[in-house]
Design a protein around this motif. Structure first.
Motif, short mmCIF file in Angstrom:
data_model
loop_
_atom_site.label_atom_id
_atom_site.label_comp_id
_atom_site.label_asym_id
_atom_site.label_seq_id
_atom_site.Cartn_x
_atom_site.Cartn_y
_atom_site.Cartn_z
N HIS A 132 0.83 -1.21 0.00
CA HIS A 132 0.00 0.00 0.00
C HIS A 132 0.86 1.25 0.00
O HIS A 132 2.08 1.19 0.14
N ASP A 142 1.73 -1.75 5.21
CA ASP A 142 0.64 -2.69 4.90
C ASP A 142 0.95 -3.37 3.56
O ASP A 142 0.90 -2.74 2.50
N GLY A 263 -5.98 -2.60 7.76
CA GLY A 263 -6.14 -4.06 7.73
C GLY A 263 -6.92 -4.47 6.51
O GLY A 263 -6.83 -3.86 5.45
MN MN Z 1 -3.44 -5.31 3.95
#
Ligand code: MN
Ligand code: PSU
Length: 307
Positions: A132, A142, A263
């Motif tokens: 990300h 992430d 998340g």
């Molecule tokens: Mn992720």
């Protein structure tokens, strides 16, 4: 290899596997978490029809009541497209889904694992997850579980690159470090999902399904193991200008950070927000590239089954 007891094969998929006919695995996270109703169900049906029309057998993969279904009935597809509490299943979510008998939709990582359990070697998706970005620019911590799965599980993943909401250079670097072959299909560039080009050069190229099959054979026969990413640019008529997409993506990433979305919720949030900000243009590109990838994947599965 014995069939794991938690696998349930749809009869047509079972017959195709028995006969050694070509199969293409399809993911279900895009149905439950990636696209809104009713586009999601229409898309799921269209992808299956596309694979069939190209001469291969589709196997949409999902968990129902804690069992991994390889191929779904019409009613099961509809359930996934409409149910509210469907778990997004990546590698670490399988034990939860098994033990708690959950319904689950598999991500790229989850679908690769299940396809491998089932003996299916080709899988079509839209765009893989990856590294990300942060709103300030640069890579985030992430990193999608799709990336390590590509490094370890021997399945060919046909995609339009990594989703453009990601840090594409960082995603490509990760794949290089971990030894994942990234092959441009009729292109020398890493496609940028909604757009055909990213400016990022690839080192491997294949121009036909037979050439992709030869690369996969070489990978697996050598004992190197792991998966392979085949990157197919979005069809030209549906592709979006990269700069327009970029504005919407930057705004969506900023908003996600402000709202503390993280998340497994982050990717679905970004996809939905970019679709809103581009008034559905990104969704049209997403649907077109998914269908095109299913078609190319079927041709690759046929080439692999032929030798
Ligand atoms: Mn992720
Ligand atoms: N590609 C799409 N739409 C999607 C996804 C991919 O065009 O919804 C899904 C895939 O299932 C992919 C997942 O594996 O998003 C990545 O999620 P995460 O970034 O949380 O790993």
């Amino acid at each position: 290899m014995p069939t794991p007891p938690f696998l349930v094969f749809h009869p047509t998929v079972h017959a195709a596997l028995d006969a050694g006919r070509p199969l293409v695995a399809l993911e279900s996270a895009v149905i439950s978490h990636g696209l809104p109703w009713p586009d999601n169900l229409a898309l799921a049906r269209r992808l299956e029809a596309t694979v069939r029309a190209a001469g291969a057998e589709p196997a949409t993969i999902a968990l129902l009541d804690g069992k991994v279904h390889i191929g779904l009935s019409e009613a099961q597809l509809e359930h996934l497209a409409t149910a509210k509490s469907v778990l997004k299943v990546s590698r670490r979510d399988f034990p939860v889904a098994f033990a708690q008998r959950r319904d689950g939709a598999t991500t790229v990582a989850g679908t690769m694992i299940a396809a491998h359990w089932a003996g299916i070697r080709v899988f079509a998706t839209g765009g893989i997850g990856g590294v990300h970005r942060t709103a300030g620019g640069g890579p985030s911590t992430d990193i999608s579980a799709d990336l390590p799965e590509l490094a370890r599980t021997p399945v060919i993943v046909v995609c339009a690159g990594a989703k453009a909401i990601l840090d594409l250079p960082a995603t490509l670097e990760w794949l290089e470090t971990h030894g994942v072959p990234v092959v441009g299909y009729q292109t020398d560039e890493f496609p940028a999902f909604y757009s055909r080009s990213s400016g990022l050069k690839l080192e491997a190229r294949a121009d036909s399904p037979t050439e992709v099959a030869a690369l996969a054979r070489a990978l697996w026969d050598s004992g190197l193991g792991g998966g392979m990413l085949v990157c197919v640019p979005c069809p030209a008529e549906a592709a979006q200008p990269a700069d327009e997409m970029e504005r919407a993506i930057a705004a969506a990433v900023q908003e996600a950070e402000e709202r503390g979305i993280r998340g497994k919720d982050l990717t679905p949030f970004l996809l939905a927000r970019v679709a809103e900000l581009t008034h559905g243009e990104s969704k049209a590109a997403n649907l077109a590239l998914l269908q095109n990838n299913a078609h190319v994947a079927a041709q690759i599965a046929i080439a692999l089954a032929a030798n």
